[in-house]
Design a protein around this motif. Structure first.
Motif, PDB file in Angstrom:
ATOM      1  N   PRO A  68      41.806  42.145  64.797  1.00  0.00           N
ATOM      2  CA  PRO A  68      41.737  43.597  64.996  1.00  0.00           C
ATOM      3  C   PRO A  68      40.340  44.093  64.659  1.00  0.00           C
ATOM      4  CG  PRO A  68      42.887  43.080  62.956  1.00  0.00           C
ATOM      5  CD  PRO A  68      42.640  41.772  63.644  1.00  0.00           C
ATOM      6  N   VAL A  69      39.813  44.962  65.505  1.00  0.00           N
ATOM      7  CA  VAL A  69      38.449  45.472  65.300  1.00  0.00           C
ATOM      8  C   VAL A  69      38.532  46.971  65.028  1.00  0.00           C
ATOM      9  CG1 VAL A  69      36.144  45.714  66.278  1.00  0.00           C
ATOM     10  CG2 VAL A  69      37.552  43.718  66.878  1.00  0.00           C
ATOM     11  N   PRO A  70      38.461  47.376  63.771  1.00  0.00           N
ATOM     12  CA  PRO A  70      38.532  48.808  63.455  1.00  0.00           C
ATOM     13  C   PRO A  70      37.362  49.566  64.086  1.00  0.00           C
ATOM     14  CG  PRO A  70      38.848  47.471  61.480  1.00  0.00           C
ATOM     15  CD  PRO A  70      38.375  46.553  62.550  1.00  0.00           C
ATOM     16  N   PRO A  71      37.635  50.639  64.823  1.00  0.00           N
ATOM     17  CA  PRO A  71      36.560  51.394  65.509  1.00  0.00           C
ATOM     18  C   PRO A  71      35.863  52.368  64.559  1.00  0.00           C
ATOM     19  CG  PRO A  71      38.686  52.348  66.045  1.00  0.00           C
ATOM     20  CD  PRO A  71      38.973  51.160  65.163  1.00  0.00           C
ATOM     21  N   PHE A  72      35.057  51.853  63.663  1.00  0.00           N
ATOM     22  CA  PHE A  72      34.403  52.702  62.661  1.00  0.00           C
ATOM     23  C   PHE A  72      33.539  53.787  63.309  1.00  0.00           C
ATOM     24  CE2 PHE A  72      35.410  49.067  59.942  1.00  0.00           C
ATOM     25  CZ  PHE A  72      35.770  49.686  58.758  1.00  0.00           C
ATOM     26  N   ARG A  73      32.699  53.378  64.254  1.00  0.00           N
ATOM     27  CA  ARG A  73      31.772  54.327  64.865  1.00  0.00           C
ATOM     28  C   ARG A  73      32.520  55.425  65.601  1.00  0.00           C
ATOM     29  NH1 ARG A  73      27.241  56.200  63.548  1.00  0.00           N
ATOM     30  NH2 ARG A  73      28.407  58.116  63.899  1.00  0.00           N
ATOM     31  N   GLN A  74      33.535  55.045  66.350  1.00  0.00           N
ATOM     32  CA  GLN A  74      34.330  56.019  67.086  1.00  0.00           C
ATOM     33  C   GLN A  74      35.046  56.980  66.129  1.00  0.00           C
ATOM     34  OE1 GLN A  74      37.168  54.238  69.758  1.00  0.00           O
ATOM     35  NE2 GLN A  74      38.203  56.179  70.174  1.00  0.00           N
ATOM     36  N   ALA A  75      35.550  56.436  65.022  1.00  0.00           N
ATOM     37  CA  ALA A  75      36.256  57.277  64.053  1.00  0.00           C
ATOM     38  C   ALA A  75      35.306  58.275  63.399  1.00  0.00           C
ATOM     39  CB  ALA A  75      36.923  56.402  62.997  1.00  0.00           C
ATOM     40  N   ILE A  76      34.093  57.839  63.084  1.00  0.00           N
ATOM     41  CA  ILE A  76      33.115  58.744  62.475  1.00  0.00           C
ATOM     42  C   ILE A  76      32.802  59.899  63.428  1.00  0.00           C
ATOM     43  CG2 ILE A  76      30.718  58.961  61.711  1.00  0.00           C
ATOM     44  CD1 ILE A  76      30.933  56.135  60.576  1.00  0.00           C
ATOM     45  N   ASP A  77      32.576  59.581  64.703  1.00  0.00           N
ATOM     46  CA  ASP A  77      32.292  60.630  65.690  1.00  0.00           C
ATOM     47  C   ASP A  77      33.457  61.614  65.783  1.00  0.00           C
ATOM     48  OD1 ASP A  77      29.886  59.404  66.200  1.00  0.00           O
ATOM     49  OD2 ASP A  77      30.594  58.335  67.980  1.00  0.00           O
ATOM     50  N   GLN A  78      34.679  61.079  65.705  1.00  0.00           N
ATOM     51  CA  GLN A  78      35.862  61.931  65.789  1.00  0.00           C
ATOM     52  C   GLN A  78      35.967  62.856  64.573  1.00  0.00           C
ATOM     53  OE1 GLN A  78      39.785  59.938  65.652  1.00  0.00           O
ATOM     54  NE2 GLN A  78      40.257  61.005  67.556  1.00  0.00           N
ATOM     55  N   ILE A  79      35.705  62.303  63.392  1.00  0.00           N
ATOM     56  CA  ILE A  79      35.770  63.103  62.169  1.00  0.00           C
ATOM     57  C   ILE A  79      34.704  64.198  62.171  1.00  0.00           C
ATOM     58  CG2 ILE A  79      35.454  63.026  59.669  1.00  0.00           C
ATOM     59  CD1 ILE A  79      36.673  60.171  59.775  1.00  0.00           C
ATOM     60  N   VAL A  80      33.503  63.849  62.620  1.00  0.00           N
ATOM     61  CA  VAL A  80      32.429  64.847  62.697  1.00  0.00           C
ATOM     62  C   VAL A  80      32.806  65.957  63.676  1.00  0.00           C
ATOM     63  CG1 VAL A  80      30.035  65.223  63.415  1.00  0.00           C
ATOM     64  CG2 VAL A  80      30.618  63.231  62.021  1.00  0.00           C
ATOM     65  N   ASN A  81      33.437  65.587  64.768  1.00  0.00           N
ATOM     66  CA  ASN A  81      33.889  66.587  65.737  1.00  0.00           C
ATOM     67  C   ASN A  81      34.931  67.517  65.108  1.00  0.00           C
ATOM     68  OD1 ASN A  81      34.206  67.758  68.436  1.00  0.00           O
ATOM     69  ND2 ASN A  81      36.184  66.703  68.469  1.00  0.00           N
ATOM     70  N   TRP A  82      35.868  66.949  64.349  1.00  0.00           N
ATOM     71  CA  TRP A  82      36.862  67.779  63.651  1.00  0.00           C
ATOM     72  C   TRP A  82      36.176  68.723  62.671  1.00  0.00           C
ATOM     73  CZ3 TRP A  82      40.374  63.058  62.084  1.00  0.00           C
ATOM     74  CH2 TRP A  82      41.050  62.596  63.221  1.00  0.00           C
ATOM     75  N   SER A  83      35.161  68.220  61.987  1.00  0.00           N
ATOM     76  CA  SER A  83      34.442  69.039  61.016  1.00  0.00           C
ATOM     77  C   SER A  83      33.761  70.220  61.697  1.00  0.00           C
ATOM     78  CB  SER A  83      33.411  68.186  60.276  1.00  0.00           C
ATOM     79  OG  SER A  83      32.697  68.953  59.338  1.00  0.00           O
ATOM     80  N   ASN A  84      33.176  69.972  62.847  1.00  0.00           N
ATOM     81  CA  ASN A  84      32.523  71.052  63.590  1.00  0.00           C
ATOM     82  C   ASN A  84      33.537  72.096  64.048  1.00  0.00           C
ATOM     83  OD1 ASN A  84      29.756  70.263  63.549  1.00  0.00           O
ATOM     84  ND2 ASN A  84      30.201  68.652  65.030  1.00  0.00           N
ATOM     85  N   ILE A  85      34.691  71.631  64.512  1.00  0.00           N
ATOM     86  CA  ILE A  85      35.733  72.554  64.948  1.00  0.00           C
ATOM     87  C   ILE A  85      36.218  73.407  63.775  1.00  0.00           C
ATOM     88  CG2 ILE A  85      38.101  72.706  65.816  1.00  0.00           C
ATOM     89  CD1 ILE A  85      37.547  70.230  67.503  1.00  0.00           C
ATOM     90  N   ALA A  86      36.416  72.759  62.615  1.00  0.00           N
ATOM     91  CA  ALA A  86      36.909  73.470  61.436  1.00  0.00           C
ATOM     92  C   ALA A  86      35.917  74.524  60.967  1.00  0.00           C
ATOM     93  CB  ALA A  86      37.201  72.474  60.319  1.00  0.00           C
ATOM     94  N   ARG A  87      34.629  74.209  61.032  1.00  0.00           N
ATOM     95  CA  ARG A  87      33.612  75.161  60.565  1.00  0.00           C
ATOM     96  C   ARG A  87      33.509  76.363  61.511  1.00  0.00           C
ATOM     97  NH1 ARG A  87      29.693  73.681  56.840  1.00  0.00           N
ATOM     98  NH2 ARG A  87      28.085  74.847  57.969  1.00  0.00           N
ATOM     99  N   LYS A  88      33.716  76.119  62.805  1.00  0.00           N
ATOM    100  CA  LYS A  88      33.549  77.195  63.776  1.00  0.00           C
ATOM    101  C   LYS A  88      34.819  78.021  63.976  1.00  0.00           C
ATOM    102  CE  LYS A  88      30.020  74.680  66.442  1.00  0.00           C
ATOM    103  NZ  LYS A  88      29.708  74.030  67.747  1.00  0.00           N
ATOM    104  N   GLU A  89      35.968  77.338  63.990  1.00  0.00           N
ATOM    105  CA  GLU A  89      37.213  78.010  64.367  1.00  0.00           C
ATOM    106  C   GLU A  89      38.266  78.027  63.261  1.00  0.00           C
ATOM    107  OE1 GLU A  89      38.651  76.608  68.167  1.00  0.00           O
ATOM    108  OE2 GLU A  89      36.642  75.884  68.710  1.00  0.00           O
ATOM    109  N   GLY A  90      38.028  77.304  62.189  1.00  0.00           N
ATOM    110  CA  GLY A  90      39.005  77.251  61.114  1.00  0.00           C
ATOM    111  C   GLY A  90      39.900  76.022  61.213  1.00  0.00           C
ATOM    112  N   LEU A  91      40.570  75.718  60.104  1.00  0.00           N
ATOM    113  CA  LEU A  91      41.403  74.513  60.046  1.00  0.00           C
ATOM    114  C   LEU A  91      42.571  74.553  61.021  1.00  0.00           C
ATOM    115  CD1 LEU A  91      41.554  73.887  56.176  1.00  0.00           C
ATOM    116  CD2 LEU A  91      40.182  72.666  57.880  1.00  0.00           C
TER     117      LEU A  91
END
Length: 246
Positions: free
Chosen positions: A70-93
């Motif tokens: 199994p190959v954990p997608p670290f890079r993809q997960a980081i990009d996804q988390i950063v995207n969630w963070s941007n959404i939370a900062r702009k639009e709320g949780l």
């Protein structure tokens, strides 16, 4: 495909066969169905006796990880988390409720939903850490099936050797039967020690390494979610999560 696993297996077995040939022996000398049955059958029976069926089945199913890990997608997960963070900062949780419902990973979906529900960061970490611990323990019990096999195989090999010597002692008056008994005695020991140190124990260690990386992937996800809950800057979250990539 994990090429180093295939190369290691072939090299280990090939070295033994090559050594046998260099010593003037024959490959047929290492082929003893009776010894194979005693060692592999005895080891399998011992492992089955000690393991509940779900654990035994899990251990067998994890063997495929040796060649297709199994190959954990670290890079993809980081990009996804950063995207969630941007959404939370702009639009709320609450704006993360849509992405949470679209996730296929139940663990990530649960963590993101807890974040949307406004769970405190420390409480969020505690809840997800408990789930990670239980999941990790489950996988480790599967890997221990192979570790246990590595512990039993040499002893069962010695048992096979003793059985072969008993056969020899029972037929001292018939020299024609001595060779077969002695062959089983020595080859059973080879099978026991060889299978333990060339297959069972290495498989267990590699599975544990894969489990560690998978656990690190989930810990990184938790770290990212907690950072979002604290309101950290997306760039700071990304920089911290990159430390998980080895």
């Amino acid at each position: 495909m994990d090429k180093i696993s295939i190369a290691g297996l072939l090299l280990g077995i090939g070295a033994i066969i090559a050594g046998q040939l260099l010593e003037g022996g024959h490959i047929n000398s290492l082929v003893q169905p009776t010894a194979f049955l005693i060692v592999i059958g005895g080891t399998l029976g011992a492992v089955m006796l000690q393991s509940p069926f779900p654990v035994f089945r899990l251990g067998l199913s994890m063997f495929g990880w040796i060649f297709r890990p199994p190959v954990p997608p670290f890079r993809q997960a980081i990009d996804q988390i950063v995207n969630w963070s941007n959404i939370a900062r702009k639009e709320g949780l609450l704006a993360l409720e849509g992405p949470a419902g679209a996730l296929r990973d139940p663990f990530a979906a649960k963590g993101l939903q807890l974040l949307v529900d406004g769970v405190e960061p420390d409480r969020l970490r505690d809840v997800l850490d408990v789930e990670i611990g239980a999941w990790e323990q489950q996988l480790k019990t599967g890997a221990k099936v192979w570790e246990s096999a590595g512990g039993y195989a040499p002893t069962v090999g010695i048992l096979g050797a003793v059985m072969g010597l008993i056969h020899v002692m029972e037929n001292l008056s018939d020299p024609s039967k001595l060779g077969a008994g002695i062959a089983v005695a020595f080859v059973a020991t080879i099978y026991g020690v060889g299978s333990a140190n060339l297959i069972f124990l290495p498989v267990a260690k590699k599975l544990q390494a894969h489990i560690a990386r998978m656990v690190a992937m989930r810990e990184m996800l938790v770290d990212g979610l907690v950072g979002i809950a604290h309101g950290d800057n997306p760039r700071i979250i990304e920089s911290r999560l990159q430390g998980y990539i080895v």
